[in-house]
Design an enzyme around this catalytic site. Structure first.
Site, PDB file in Angstrom:
ATOM      1  N   THR A 144       0.865  -1.109  -0.167  1.00  0.00           N
ATOM      2  CA  THR A 144      -0.089   0.014  -0.008  1.00  0.00           C
ATOM      3  C   THR A 144       1.034   1.284  -0.082  1.00  0.00           C
ATOM      4  OG1 THR A 144      -0.072  -0.316   2.461  1.00  0.00           O
ATOM      5  CG2 THR A 144      -1.926  -0.861   1.313  1.00  0.00           C
ATOM      6  N   ARG A 203      -1.969   4.067   7.361  1.00  0.00           N
ATOM      7  CA  ARG A 203      -3.141   4.704   7.584  1.00  0.00           C
ATOM      8  C   ARG A 203      -3.460   4.099   9.005  1.00  0.00           C
ATOM      9  NH1 ARG A 203      -7.912   5.606   3.175  1.00  0.00           N
ATOM     10  NH2 ARG A 203      -6.035   6.445   2.130  1.00  0.00           N
ATOM     11  N   SER A 254      -7.460  10.345   3.558  1.00  0.00           N
ATOM     12  CA  SER A 254      -8.538  10.597   2.721  1.00  0.00           C
ATOM     13  C   SER A 254      -9.882  10.886   3.085  1.00  0.00           C
ATOM     14  CB  SER A 254      -8.303   9.446   1.721  1.00  0.00           C
ATOM     15  OG  SER A 254      -9.046   9.448   0.582  1.00  0.00           O
ATOM     16  N   HIS A 255     -10.852   9.815   2.731  1.00  0.00           N
ATOM     17  CA  HIS A 255     -12.044  10.106   3.236  1.00  0.00           C
ATOM     18  C   HIS A 255     -12.511   9.656   4.649  1.00  0.00           C
ATOM     19  CE1 HIS A 255     -11.314   6.665   1.090  1.00  0.00           C
ATOM     20  NE2 HIS A 255     -12.034   5.947   1.762  1.00  0.00           N
ATOM     21  N   LYS A 305       1.509   9.613   3.222  1.00  0.00           N
ATOM     22  CA  LYS A 305       1.954   8.615   2.203  1.00  0.00           C
ATOM     23  C   LYS A 305       3.058   9.493   1.295  1.00  0.00           C
ATOM     24  CE  LYS A 305      -1.378   9.768  -1.450  1.00  0.00           C
ATOM     25  NZ  LYS A 305      -1.849   9.197  -2.651  1.00  0.00           N
ATOM     26  N   ASP A 350     -13.537  14.936  -1.405  1.00  0.00           N
ATOM     27  CA  ASP A 350     -13.330  14.169  -0.021  1.00  0.00           C
ATOM     28  C   ASP A 350     -12.425  15.015   0.861  1.00  0.00           C
ATOM     29  OD1 ASP A 350     -11.139  13.750  -1.543  1.00  0.00           O
ATOM     30  OD2 ASP A 350     -10.882  11.550  -0.613  1.00  0.00           O
ATOM     31  N   ASP A 369      -9.240  14.975   1.321  1.00  0.00           N
ATOM     32  CA  ASP A 369      -7.825  15.500   0.825  1.00  0.00           C
ATOM     33  C   ASP A 369      -8.215  15.690  -0.907  1.00  0.00           C
ATOM     34  OD1 ASP A 369      -8.439  12.738   0.048  1.00  0.00           O
ATOM     35  OD2 ASP A 369      -6.169  12.391  -0.596  1.00  0.00           O
ATOM     36  N   ASP A 393      -9.160  14.454  -3.509  1.00  0.00           N
ATOM     37  CA  ASP A 393      -8.789  13.816  -4.538  1.00  0.00           C
ATOM     38  C   ASP A 393     -10.082  12.886  -5.548  1.00  0.00           C
ATOM     39  OD1 ASP A 393      -9.022  11.763  -2.948  1.00  0.00           O
ATOM     40  OD2 ASP A 393      -6.974  11.132  -3.384  1.00  0.00           O
ATOM     41  N   ARG A 394     -11.067  12.907  -4.538  1.00  0.00           N
ATOM     42  CA  ARG A 394     -12.352  12.322  -5.016  1.00  0.00           C
ATOM     43  C   ARG A 394     -13.406  13.060  -5.439  1.00  0.00           C
ATOM     44  NH1 ARG A 394     -13.787   6.924  -1.650  1.00  0.00           N
ATOM     45  NH2 ARG A 394     -11.685   5.745  -1.623  1.00  0.00           N
ATOM     46  N   THR A 407      -6.985  -1.869  -8.852  1.00  0.00           N
ATOM     47  CA  THR A 407      -7.586  -0.936  -8.030  1.00  0.00           C
ATOM     48  C   THR A 407      -6.226  -0.153  -7.604  1.00  0.00           C
ATOM     49  OG1 THR A 407      -9.704  -2.006  -7.621  1.00  0.00           O
ATOM     50  CG2 THR A 407      -8.791  -0.385  -6.067  1.00  0.00           C
ATOM     51  N   GLU A 446     -14.157   3.658  -9.854  1.00  0.00           N
ATOM     52  CA  GLU A 446     -15.507   3.640  -9.571  1.00  0.00           C
ATOM     53  C   GLU A 446     -15.641   4.066  -8.290  1.00  0.00           C
ATOM     54  OE1 GLU A 446     -16.353   1.630  -6.772  1.00  0.00           O
ATOM     55  OE2 GLU A 446     -14.265   1.038  -6.833  1.00  0.00           O
ATOM     56  N   LYS A 462      -5.665  11.322  -8.500  1.00  0.00           N
ATOM     57  CA  LYS A 462      -6.941  11.655  -8.955  1.00  0.00           C
ATOM     58  C   LYS A 462      -7.366  13.205  -8.453  1.00  0.00           C
ATOM     59  CE  LYS A 462      -8.691   8.863  -5.286  1.00  0.00           C
ATOM     60  NZ  LYS A 462      -8.217   7.339  -5.131  1.00  0.00           N
ATOM     61  N   ARG A 464     -15.952  -6.372  -1.238  1.00  0.00           N
ATOM     62  CA  ARG A 464     -16.628  -5.272  -2.265  1.00  0.00           C
ATOM     63  C   ARG A 464     -17.017  -6.030  -3.419  1.00  0.00           C
ATOM     64  NH1 ARG A 464     -15.498  -0.537  -0.064  1.00  0.00           N
ATOM     65  NH2 ARG A 464     -13.252   0.313   0.204  1.00  0.00           N
TER      66      ARG A 464
HETATM   67  C1  G1P Z   1     -10.486   2.260  -2.347  1.00  0.00           C
HETATM   68  C2  G1P Z   1     -10.862   2.043  -3.649  1.00  0.00           C
HETATM   69  C3  G1P Z   1      -9.994   2.512  -4.878  1.00  0.00           C
HETATM   70  C4  G1P Z   1      -9.072   3.719  -4.233  1.00  0.00           C
HETATM   71  C5  G1P Z   1      -8.425   3.509  -2.661  1.00  0.00           C
HETATM   72  C6  G1P Z   1      -7.802   4.677  -2.453  1.00  0.00           C
HETATM   73  O1  G1P Z   1      -9.502   1.038  -1.918  1.00  0.00           O
HETATM   74  O2  G1P Z   1     -11.911   1.136  -3.920  1.00  0.00           O
HETATM   75  O3  G1P Z   1     -10.654   2.430  -5.900  1.00  0.00           O
HETATM   76  O4  G1P Z   1      -7.760   3.882  -5.199  1.00  0.00           O
HETATM   77  O5  G1P Z   1      -9.647   3.356  -2.059  1.00  0.00           O
HETATM   78  O6  G1P Z   1      -8.841   5.922  -2.599  1.00  0.00           O
HETATM   79  P1  G1P Z   1     -10.172  -0.421  -1.255  1.00  0.00           P
HETATM   80  O7  G1P Z   1     -10.463  -0.056  -0.338  1.00  0.00           O
HETATM   81  O8  G1P Z   1     -11.207  -0.770  -2.453  1.00  0.00           O
HETATM   82  O9  G1P Z   1      -8.787  -1.351  -1.514  1.00  0.00           O
HETATM   83 ZN    ZN Z   2      -8.940  10.928  -0.965  1.00  0.00          ZN
END
Ligand code: G1P
Ligand code: ZN
Length: 543
Positions: free
Chosen positions: A18, A22, A113-114, A126, A277, A279, A281-282, A344, A364, A376, A496
């Protein structure tokens, strides 16, 4: 100034592969924890000596303290310069841009992030490489290795640096440049989008709401939408970044941004709405009476990007993460441009962007971006949508319906099962994996399985192979279910399940997606024995 070499210790908790670490904020606050991780990063990149870095974060609790520590460690490790966002703020895409613009040796981005912020919530760090993107696996694996063998870290003592005033400071031999977090990012956006058309759109009475969710995009959205483009004051809501994001999840989806979705489904709806979100990026995109799924948004942006000045000569290619719907593939086909399916995670787009093979990328999970940075970028997606609306002068609903008429509709939804017992989740995946070979040809509730595999990605640029990136079940007629475990959760496992079904007939484009996808959901439930193994009657979250 005094350099101290403090006995370090291996830290646990980083997941190899990763792009960062986090954890609960209190874990980061333990004496030496952040320090050990930062030292591991410096060690993994061959030391910080003589190097320049960008540092900033999303403003969550512990952001400012962590930056003071990182600055002291950078000095002690011989770094020559740090570029820091004022008040410690930088959105992730803006940090990516600053790394590229200044040709730095990388950057440290502080965010979870979110995820919620606060002393009892989440924090993260990171490392991004000199191309501006999240560190690739060979570096993150080395950071991980360093976290397991670390013996000491270096830090200087001394007073805190004032992060609130733009300008230059020095500690020892290191320069610190405090920059306006928005300024360079705004200039970049002006090179991509036609600000005059956007100003004309707002001047014509076009109305929008942007929900910054009390997170980092507040200052960016205010400066761009209200100050530069003339949208009325109040267009940006929850615009002041708060350390706890106002107690909410800064996650732009129909659950956590429900008030915005409710507004758009009501009679008081403005023409357009968006959210980002923690930070930045979303993104989430809404029109009057409609939520645009990220997969559809990616497809619409690709089909219309040429309407914005930065993309007027067309796209070199498009890339999407494997679980993202294949709506964008249909656009790429028509445009006769390359189309790439990656695992992903944004880091997999980096090589394609660097090699000029893809211009726009998307996931997605509300991530869309382009070759302007290596992350992103939520506001970028909003501005590209606005640019398209400014040129086409149609509603979001009409643009989407016309898109489906032209390309067909890929019904799509993601179902999440959260905080599943890790052993149960791992067994479920292992059991399904062991049966993949037997599935093709089977009929499940009237649906014939055509293909079943676990996605392997061969990077077309560097040839690296990433295995087991998600189980894919393809049904006759083009429907698809994908199943994978989240790599970003902090409690238990998150399963998921991604569902997709293609409908070419325009008379069937108005079905509720959950209804359209119910047969595929039932089939994958039977195939993977989801309810039986997890004891859940249904998913916790459907996006
Ligand atoms: C999730 C999203 C993935 C994104 C990542 C970081 O990861 O599914 O698309 O790149 O957050 O924002 P996941 O929890 O599915 O591994
Ligand atoms: Zn983010």
């Amino acid at each position: 100034m005094n350099i101290e070499i403090v006995p370090g210790k291996p830290i646990d908790g980083q997941i190899p592969g990763t792009s960062g670490l986090r954890k609960k904020t209190r874990i980061f606050m333990q004496s030496g924890y952040l320090e050990n991780f930062i030292q591991a990063i410096f060690n993994a990149i061959g030391g910080a000596g003589g190097k320049t870095f960008v540092v900033g974060g999303d403003g969550r609790f512990f952001n400012a303290r962590a930056i003071q520590t990182i600055i002291r460690m950078a000095v002690a490790n011989g770094a020559v310069k740090m570029i820091v966002g004022r008040n410690g703020l930088l959105s992730t895409p803006a940090a990516s841009h600053l790394i590229r613009l200044n040709g730095t040796d990388g950057g440290l981005i502080l965010s979870a992030s979110h995820n919620p912020g606060g002393i009892d919530e989440d924090f993260g760090v990171k490392f991004n490489t000199p191309n501006g993107g999240p560190a690739p696996e060979k570096i993150t694996n080395e950071i991980f290795r360093q976290t397991t063998i670390l013996e000491s870290y270096a830090i200087v003592t001394g007073p805190d640096i004032d992060l609130n005033e733009i300008g230059h400071r020095t500690i020892g031999d290191m320069q610190i440049e405090i920059v306006d977090p928005v300024a360079d990012y705004l200039v970049l956006m002006q090179t991509l989008f036609d600000f005059d058309s956007l100003r004309a759109l707002f001047a014509s009475g076009f109305s929008m709401r942007f929900d910054a969710m009390h997170a980092v995009t507040g200052p960016y959205a205010t400066a761009i939408l209200e100050d530069a483009l003339g949208a009325p004051a109040g267009t940006v809501q929850n615009a002041i970044p708060l350390e706890n994001f106002g107690g909410g999840h800064p996650d732009p989806n129909p659950v956590w941004a429900k008030p915005l979705v409710d507004l758009m489904m009501s009679d008081a709806s403005p023409d357009f709405a968006a959210a980002s979100d923690g930070d930045g990026d979303r993104n989430m995109i809404l029109g009057r009476g409609i939520y645009v799924t990220p997969s559809d948004s990616l497809a619409v942006l690709c089909a219309n990007a040429h309407l914005a000045s930065g993309y007027k000569s067309g796209l070199s290619g498009v890339a999407r993460s494997m679980p993202t719907s294949r709506a964008a593939d249909r656009v790429a086909d028509k445009l006769k441009i390359g189309c790439f399916e990656t695992p992903t995670g944004w880091k997999f787009f980096g090589n394609l962007l660097d090699a000029g093979m893809a211009t726009i990328c998307g996931e997605e999970s509300a991530g869309t971006g382009s070759n302007h940075v290596r992350e992103k970028d939520g506001l970028w997606a909003v501005l590209l949508w606005l640019n398209i609306l400014a040129v086409r002068r149609e509603t979001v609903v009409d643009i989407l319906k016309a898109h489906w008429r032209e390309f067909g509709r890929n019904y799509y939804s993601r179902h999440d099962y959260e905080e599943v017992d890790t052993a149960i989740a791992n067994d479920l995946v292992a059991d399904l994996q062991s049966r993949l070979g037997d599935l093709p040809g089977k009929d499940i509730q009237g649906h014939q399985i055509e293909t079943a595999d676990n996605f392997t990605y061969a990077d077309p640029v560097d040839g690296s192979i990433s295995e087991k990136q998600g189980i894919r079940i393809g049904f006759e007629g083009g429907a698809r279910a994908v199943l994978r475990l989240s790599g970003t959760g902090t409690e238990g496992a998150t399963l998921r399940v991604y569902l997709e079904y293609f409908e070419p007939d325009p008379d069937r484009h108005d079905i509720d997606p959950q209804v359209a996808l119910a047969p595929i959901a039932a089939a994958i439930n039977e195939i993977a024995k989801i309810s039986r193994r997890t004891g859940r009657v249904g998913p916790d979250l459907m996006t």
